[in-house]
Every structure is written in C-alpha cells, then in structure tokens.
Design a protein around this motif. Structure first.
Motif, PDB file in Angstrom:
ATOM      1  N   MET A  81     -12.326  -0.205  -2.587  1.00 32.49           N
ATOM      2  CA  MET A  81     -11.148   0.475  -3.034  1.00 32.49           C
ATOM      3  C   MET A  81     -10.207  -0.724  -2.838  1.00 32.49           C
ATOM      4  SD  MET A  81      -8.967   3.280  -0.585  1.00 32.49           S
ATOM      5  CE  MET A  81      -8.731   2.740   0.624  1.00 32.49           C
ATOM      6  N   THR A  82      -9.430  -0.866  -3.691  1.00 34.49           N
ATOM      7  CA  THR A  82      -8.246  -1.717  -4.089  1.00 34.49           C
ATOM      8  C   THR A  82      -6.811  -0.886  -4.984  1.00 34.49           C
ATOM      9  OG1 THR A  82      -7.498  -3.758  -4.583  1.00 34.49           O
ATOM     10  CG2 THR A  82      -9.191  -2.918  -6.000  1.00 34.49           C
ATOM     11  N   ILE A  83      -5.774  -1.848  -4.755  1.00 33.92           N
ATOM     12  CA  ILE A  83      -4.694  -1.355  -5.401  1.00 33.92           C
ATOM     13  C   ILE A  83      -4.244  -2.609  -5.564  1.00 33.92           C
ATOM     14  CG2 ILE A  83      -2.358  -0.171  -5.327  1.00 33.92           C
ATOM     15  CD1 ILE A  83      -4.723   1.934  -4.920  1.00 33.92           C
ATOM     16  N   THR A  84      -3.593  -2.798  -6.697  1.00 34.59           N
ATOM     17  CA  THR A  84      -2.693  -4.130  -7.292  1.00 34.59           C
ATOM     18  C   THR A  84      -1.558  -4.321  -6.413  1.00 34.59           C
ATOM     19  OG1 THR A  84      -1.353  -2.864  -8.817  1.00 34.59           O
ATOM     20  CG2 THR A  84      -3.323  -4.029  -9.564  1.00 34.59           C
ATOM     21  N   PRO A  85      -1.213  -5.556  -6.081  1.00 37.42           N
ATOM     22  CA  PRO A  85      -0.009  -5.752  -5.170  1.00 37.42           C
ATOM     23  C   PRO A  85       1.141  -4.952  -5.590  1.00 37.42           C
ATOM     24  CG  PRO A  85      -1.315  -7.692  -5.544  1.00 37.42           C
ATOM     25  CD  PRO A  85      -1.747  -6.855  -6.572  1.00 37.42           C
ATOM     26  N   ALA A  86       1.664  -4.883  -6.813  1.00 30.46           N
ATOM     27  CA  ALA A  86       2.765  -4.407  -7.338  1.00 30.46           C
ATOM     28  C   ALA A  86       2.763  -2.861  -7.018  1.00 30.46           C
ATOM     29  CB  ALA A  86       2.942  -4.382  -8.943  1.00 30.46           C
ATOM     30  N   ALA A  87       1.465  -2.258  -7.020  1.00 30.58           N
ATOM     31  CA  ALA A  87       1.587  -0.739  -6.658  1.00 30.58           C
ATOM     32  C   ALA A  87       1.266  -0.235  -5.303  1.00 30.58           C
ATOM     33  CB  ALA A  87       0.426  -0.109  -7.552  1.00 30.58           C
ATOM     34  N   ARG A  88       1.179  -1.296  -4.304  1.00 30.32           N
ATOM     35  CA  ARG A  88       0.887  -0.672  -2.959  1.00 30.32           C
ATOM     36  C   ARG A  88       2.396  -0.192  -2.317  1.00 30.32           C
ATOM     37  NH1 ARG A  88      -2.210  -6.693  -1.918  1.00 30.32           N
ATOM     38  NH2 ARG A  88      -4.103  -6.137  -2.930  1.00 30.32           N
ATOM     39  N   GLY A  89       1.776   0.480  -1.231  1.00 35.03           N
ATOM     40  CA  GLY A  89       2.896   0.904  -0.510  1.00 35.03           C
ATOM     41  C   GLY A  89       3.406   2.349  -1.144  1.00 35.03           C
ATOM     42  N   GLN A  90       2.880   2.930  -2.183  1.00 38.98           N
ATOM     43  CA  GLN A  90       3.211   4.128  -2.707  1.00 38.98           C
ATOM     44  C   GLN A  90       2.278   5.297  -2.720  1.00 38.98           C
ATOM     45  OE1 GLN A  90       4.460   3.121  -6.809  1.00 38.98           O
ATOM     46  NE2 GLN A  90       4.849   1.213  -6.033  1.00 38.98           N
ATOM     47  N   GLY A  91       1.311   4.995  -1.557  1.00 40.08           N
ATOM     48  CA  GLY A  91       0.247   6.090  -1.441  1.00 40.08           C
ATOM     49  C   GLY A  91      -0.885   6.190  -2.228  1.00 40.08           C
ATOM     50  N   ALA A  92      -1.134   5.286  -3.018  1.00 38.25           N
ATOM     51  CA  ALA A  92      -2.287   5.503  -4.165  1.00 38.25           C
ATOM     52  C   ALA A  92      -3.623   5.204  -3.088  1.00 38.25           C
ATOM     53  CB  ALA A  92      -2.305   4.076  -4.990  1.00 38.25           C
ATOM     54  N   SER A  93      -3.807   4.452  -2.238  1.00 33.70           N
ATOM     55  CA  SER A  93      -4.878   4.205  -1.513  1.00 33.70           C
ATOM     56  C   SER A  93      -5.194   5.670  -0.747  1.00 33.70           C
ATOM     57  CB  SER A  93      -4.698   3.159  -0.412  1.00 33.70           C
ATOM     58  OG  SER A  93      -4.847   2.014  -0.894  1.00 33.70           O
ATOM     59  N   ARG A  94      -4.370   6.266  -0.157  1.00 37.64           N
ATOM     60  CA  ARG A  94      -4.424   7.457   0.469  1.00 37.64           C
ATOM     61  C   ARG A  94      -5.005   8.402  -0.257  1.00 37.64           C
ATOM     62  NH1 ARG A  94      -3.947   9.597   5.445  1.00 37.64           N
ATOM     63  NH2 ARG A  94      -2.933   7.807   6.113  1.00 37.64           N
ATOM     64  N   ARG A  95      -4.400   8.793  -1.560  1.00 36.81           N
ATOM     65  CA  ARG A  95      -5.003   9.524  -2.815  1.00 36.81           C
ATOM     66  C   ARG A  95      -6.198   9.369  -3.282  1.00 36.81           C
ATOM     67  NH1 ARG A  95      -0.435  10.837  -6.956  1.00 36.81           N
ATOM     68  NH2 ARG A  95      -2.147  12.008  -7.667  1.00 36.81           N
ATOM     69  N   LEU A  96      -6.672   8.099  -3.110  1.00 32.95           N
ATOM     70  CA  LEU A  96      -7.872   7.751  -3.425  1.00 32.95           C
ATOM     71  C   LEU A  96      -8.877   8.149  -2.439  1.00 32.95           C
ATOM     72  CD1 LEU A  96      -7.584   4.126  -5.022  1.00 32.95           C
ATOM     73  CD2 LEU A  96      -8.439   6.120  -6.478  1.00 32.95           C
ATOM     74  N   LEU A  97      -8.556   8.067  -1.318  1.00 34.45           N
ATOM     75  CA  LEU A  97      -9.373   8.514  -0.298  1.00 34.45           C
ATOM     76  C   LEU A  97      -9.478  10.014   0.052  1.00 34.45           C
ATOM     77  CD1 LEU A  97      -8.469   6.220   2.744  1.00 34.45           C
ATOM     78  CD2 LEU A  97     -10.636   6.345   1.773  1.00 34.45           C
ATOM     79  N   GLU A  98      -8.406  10.795  -0.505  1.00 33.15           N
ATOM     80  CA  GLU A  98      -8.528  12.177  -0.505  1.00 33.15           C
ATOM     81  C   GLU A  98      -9.279  12.483  -1.713  1.00 33.15           C
ATOM     82  OE1 GLU A  98      -4.274  13.044  -1.125  1.00 33.15           O
ATOM     83  OE2 GLU A  98      -3.895  13.014   1.140  1.00 33.15           O
ATOM     84  N   ALA A  99      -9.321  11.886  -2.847  1.00 38.21           N
ATOM     85  CA  ALA A  99     -10.320  12.225  -3.737  1.00 38.21           C
ATOM     86  C   ALA A  99     -11.815  11.944  -3.442  1.00 38.21           C
ATOM     87  CB  ALA A  99     -10.232  11.234  -5.188  1.00 38.21           C
ATOM     88  N   CYS A 100     -12.104  10.882  -2.665  1.00 35.81           N
ATOM     89  CA  CYS A 100     -13.342  10.653  -2.280  1.00 35.81           C
ATOM     90  C   CYS A 100     -13.577  11.927  -1.374  1.00 35.81           C
ATOM     91  CB  CYS A 100     -13.244   9.358  -1.641  1.00 35.81           C
ATOM     92  SG  CYS A 100     -13.341   7.817  -2.655  1.00 35.81           S
ATOM     93  N   GLU A 101     -12.974  12.107  -0.396  1.00 33.12           N
ATOM     94  CA  GLU A 101     -13.296  13.168   0.679  1.00 33.12           C
ATOM     95  C   GLU A 101     -13.644  14.476  -0.119  1.00 33.12           C
ATOM     96  OE1 GLU A 101     -11.787  15.488   4.582  1.00 33.12           O
ATOM     97  OE2 GLU A 101     -10.900  13.371   4.091  1.00 33.12           O
ATOM     98  N   THR A 102     -12.749  14.873  -1.142  1.00 33.60           N
ATOM     99  CA  THR A 102     -12.996  16.140  -1.832  1.00 33.60           C
ATOM    100  C   THR A 102     -14.217  16.184  -2.426  1.00 33.60           C
ATOM    101  OG1 THR A 102     -10.487  16.431  -1.966  1.00 33.60           O
ATOM    102  CG2 THR A 102     -11.823  17.604  -3.534  1.00 33.60           C
ATOM    103  N   ALA A 103     -14.426  15.123  -3.219  1.00 33.56           N
ATOM    104  CA  ALA A 103     -15.823  15.121  -3.834  1.00 33.56           C
ATOM    105  C   ALA A 103     -17.133  15.039  -3.028  1.00 33.56           C
ATOM    106  CB  ALA A 103     -15.947  13.824  -4.977  1.00 33.56           C
ATOM    107  N   ALA A 104     -16.881  14.387  -1.865  1.00 31.63           N
ATOM    108  CA  ALA A 104     -18.006  14.216  -0.948  1.00 31.63           C
ATOM    109  C   ALA A 104     -18.227  15.750  -0.247  1.00 31.63           C
ATOM    110  CB  ALA A 104     -17.673  13.259   0.292  1.00 31.63           C
TER     111      ALA A 104
END
Length: 153
Positions: A81-104
C-alpha cells in the motif's frame, strides 16, 4: 479533485510497479526478492491465486495502490500500500483499506494480516485506527518487516 478506488487492470502494470518502487526507495528500503515477484508479475503472484489489487486514481491517473493477497489459512494479507506524496492526507489509504476489507469479507475471510516497518509511523497509526492489532514477531521474507498486525473480520 475526485479520488476513485478501482480494481487493477493490465493498464495499471507500470504504475503499480513504479508506485511501489518509489515508496521503497523513499523509505530507504531494498527491493527484495518477494518485491520483485509481486511487482513484476502481479497477475500470477497476486490475482490468479485469488487476490486483488486496488488502485487509487485522481481523474484517471494512478496516485496509489494496495494489494490483497490470499493466504493459506483463508485470510488475506494487505500488502504494497502506497500513496504518492502529493496525494497523501486526503483519505486514499483508508479508502484502499476499506476496499481490501470489503473484498476479503465478500470472499469469506476471517482476518486481514499485514507486515510493515516500525519506521513507517504514519502507516502504523492508520492500521491501528482501522482496527488492526499487533502480533508477535514471526518469520518473514522481508528484512524491513518488524511490525506484524491483523484484523479479525
């Protein structure tokens, strides 16, 4: 700016690899054998065995990613899991984790597992806030991994 979480497609191959190489270099980590396997061959290393890769995009441009790798025990490992520095702090990591949890959950998994580095303090804080708990150390193919966590589903 509109952030979307989408499933990996072959068009994402170059971005998948570059995003991960960038965070490894940013963190001062070596690119290890298992990294090469999943970055060079995501279809056979992650997708074909029953895993998923999610990409975070802003207006169609990849700004982050996360893999969900099927484990032998019926759980899934959250990895890469990674987010580009310019896109950090906007909730992308949490949304990726949510997608992972939903799929699991949809796959009937009983847990999410991850390995990380204690130097990645922001990531560790995110994982704790998302319900992951610490596990004792265990064998790992990664020299950088000294944090082991899971979340029961």
């Amino acid at each position: 700016m509109t952030l979307s979480i989408v499933s990996y497609e072959p068009r994402h191959a170059a971005a998948w690899k570059q995003l991960n190489l960038d965070w490894l270099h940013e963190g001062g980590f070596a690119v290890e054998a298992k990294d090469h396997k999943v970055l060079d061959h995501p279809e056979t290393a992650i997708l074909q065995p029953g895993g998923h890769i999610f990409m975070a995009e802003v207006e169609g441009a990849p700004v982050g990613c996360c893999a969900l790798m099927a484990m032998d025990d019926g759980g899934f490992e959250v990895a890469k899991m990674t987010i580009t520095p310019a896109a950090r702090g906007q909730g992308a990591s949490r949304r990726l984790l949510e997608a992972c949890e939903t799929a699991a959950r949809e796959a009937g998994a009983h847990r999410l597992y991850l390995e990380s580095s204690s130097t990645l303090k922001t990531a560790r804080a995110l994982y704790l806030s998302f319900g992951f708990v610490d596990l004792p150390p265990r064998p790992t193919p990664y020299a950088r991994a000294d944090v082991f966590m899971e979340k029961a589903l």
